[in-house]
Design an enzyme around this catalytic site. Structure first.
Site, PDB file in Angstrom:
ATOM      1  N   GLU A   1       3.833  -4.215  12.550  1.00 50.00           N
ATOM      2  CA  GLU A   1       3.008  -3.130  12.419  1.00 50.00           C
ATOM      3  C   GLU A   1       1.725  -3.670  11.504  1.00 50.00           C
ATOM      4  OE1 GLU A   1       0.881  -1.079  10.725  1.00 50.00           O
ATOM      5  OE2 GLU A   1       2.360   0.123   9.389  1.00 50.00           O
TER       6      GLU A   1
ATOM      7  N   ASN B   1       0.905  -1.303   0.096  1.00 45.42           N
ATOM      8  CA  ASN B   1       0.165  -0.019  -0.215  1.00 45.42           C
ATOM      9  C   ASN B   1       0.937   1.451  -0.065  1.00 45.42           C
ATOM     10  OD1 ASN B   1       0.877  -0.709   2.795  1.00 45.42           O
ATOM     11  ND2 ASN B   1      -1.255   0.162   3.360  1.00 45.42           N
TER      12      ASN B   1
ATOM     13  N   CYS C   1      -3.315   1.192   6.798  1.00 46.18           N
ATOM     14  CA  CYS C   1      -3.471   0.675   8.198  1.00 46.18           C
ATOM     15  C   CYS C   1      -3.898   1.831   9.247  1.00 46.18           C
ATOM     16  CB  CYS C   1      -2.135   0.210   8.691  1.00 46.18           C
ATOM     17  SG  CYS C   1      -1.798  -1.351   7.858  1.00 46.18           S
TER      18      CYS C   1
END
Length: 455
Positions: free
Chosen positions: A228, A131, A262
């Site tokens: 993460e 992303n 995220c």
């Protein structure tokens, strides 16, 4: 076996890349392991100069790198250029501050001299997502290489062109060849690489299921890892919020990267007193968000990165509507080429719905009604995730109290949408992972904090 780079704007294959065989992987790991023995001895001033060169090269090649991002995963070209610039900034940040972060810490004891020394661990395997195909990698690589570690990149399978371009930037910047290498492999090879004794640590940015799997492999090998993972960031909108500014920030936080972040704004918890006004204003702005060709600078969103991701997102929307959520705008698959999905708003989202509990990785906003401040905090924290969060109020002390003490997240913003910044620690709690990236905290994650006692 080949890794295919597919343009999500039209579904066409851009290029196929031959996957590395095990012999290639083994040779690359060995070369990196040998490179570490020399790189860790290179003065920090020399490492700093190479990072500054990398920043310069990133800016010189900004258009080409941004093109790679846009064509491989569909990011709007303006956002792609901004991503390249952010990578240059993180290189400069650690080039200018790394030596201070790595300095010995004198600790008074009975000894003649005692101090804590930070020493690099060795080759670090970085498992990175699609992303933010450049930023996620540089966010790890800049502090790791400045600290004297070396990096091995296993990038997402749909962005091999970006992965190789990153390796080229470091090589052109003067980093020794094997200090940073890319492995063109699929996820099924990761377990074996983690088990390799030459790999000393692992960092992963990705989904929560992927993080759990990597953590289990690393745990069996007693290797440090930083994770993460997913997030479903809540934004609390209190009755005294500046409505116009809150709506503007919330929309920006939801459509960034077509919602594929995220730390994207995902759940909007609005107190009853402002619920109707916020919902109307927010929906009006989302209804007018344009999407289309990522190279059209007049469009605000490009396509989602893959067609299957769009199908999954649409299914979550439909499941939520079937449970009683109100579709306020969007919520359909456009009859055009490309993996496009419109900005979508779901109202009256409640517990038991997919939009309440799951991460929606695309431009879909979930609006939830709260009775008051305490109820809003309860709803915001009613999630397995804990990456980012935000609160909107004109009472700054109230906002700081809620952000600092009440919200269960790794980073909390007051009156702005959540984003990462090289100067601030970044990471999550609960099922959003553990460990920190960025700032001096991130640099120290992959270091041996060595106590020294001299008598």
């Amino acid at each position: 076996m080949y890794l295919k780079s597919i343009n999500p704007a039209n579904g066409e294959i851009i290029r196929q890349y031959e996957e590395n065989h095990w012999d290639d992987v083994d040779n690359t790991i060995e070369a990196s392991f040998q490179a570490f023995s020399k790189w860790k001895k290179v003065p920090t001033s020399d490492r700093s100069n190479r990072l500054l060169s990398a920043a310069k090269i990133l800016r010189e090649k900004q258009e080409g790198l941004a093109f790679n991002i846009a064509v491989e995963m569909g990011k709007n070209i303006k956002e792609a250029r901004a991503e390249v610039e952010k990578c240059a900034l993180v290189c400069e940040f650690y080039a200018n501050n790394g030596a201070d972060f790595l300095a010995n810490e004198n600790i008074p004891t009975q000894a003649q001299e005692s101090y804590a020394s930070l020493q690099p661990l060795g080759p670090v395997l970085a498992i990175m997502p699609w992303n933010f195909p450049l930023w996620q990698v540089f966010r790890f690589a800049a502090p790791a290489l400045m600290a004297g570690n070396v990096g091995l990149l296993k990038h997402a399978s749909n962005v091999p062109g970006c992965a190789l371009a990153i390796e080229e930037v470091f090589a052109e910047a003067g980093f020794p060849k094997d200090v940073f290498r890319t492995l063109l492999i699929r996820s099924n090879k990761v377990e074996r690489i983690i088990a390799d004794k030459r790999i000393k640590a692992i960092t992963l940015t990705g989904s929560t299921p992927a993080g759990k799997e990597v953590a289990s492999h690393a745990g069996r090998q007693l290797k440090k890892c930083v994770l993460e993972l997913g997030g479903s960031d809540p934004y609390i909108i209190l009755e005294d919020a500046d409505l116009e500014k809150a709506v503007e920030a919330c929309v920006a936080g939801r459509i960034l990267n077509a919602g594929q972040s995220c730390i994207g704004a995902k759940r909007f918890v609005v107190v009853d007193a402002l619920y109707e006004d916020f919902t109307e204003a927010f929906t009006d702005k989302m209804r007018n968000i344009s999407f289309g060709d990522p190279f059209d600078e007049n469009k605000q969103m490009g396509p989602l990165a893959r067609f299957n991701l769009r199908e999954d997102l649409h299914m979550q929307v439909e499941k939520s509507i079937s449970k009683g959520a109100k579709l306020l705008t969007g919520g359909y698959i456009p009859n055009i080429d490309g993996a496009y999905y419109p900005a979508t708003v779901l109202g009256d989202v409640q517990s038991g719905m997919a939009a309440y509990h799951e991460e929606l990785f695309g431009p879909v906003a979930s609006i939830m009604r709260a009775k008051n401040e305490s109820d809003a905090i309860r709803i915001a924290n009613d999630s397995v995730f804990g990456l980012g969060a935000a609160v909107f109020t004109q009472d700054i002390e109230r906002g700081k109290r809620i952000a600092e003490f009440e919200m269960e997240a790794g980073c909390c913003f007051v009156n702005d949408f959540v984003r990462s910044d090289p100067r601030l620690p970044f990471g999550g709690v609960k099922e959003s992972g553990f460990g920190r990236e960025l700032s001096h905290y991130g640099m120290k994650e992959f270091m041996n904090v060595k106590g020294i006692w001299v008598k």
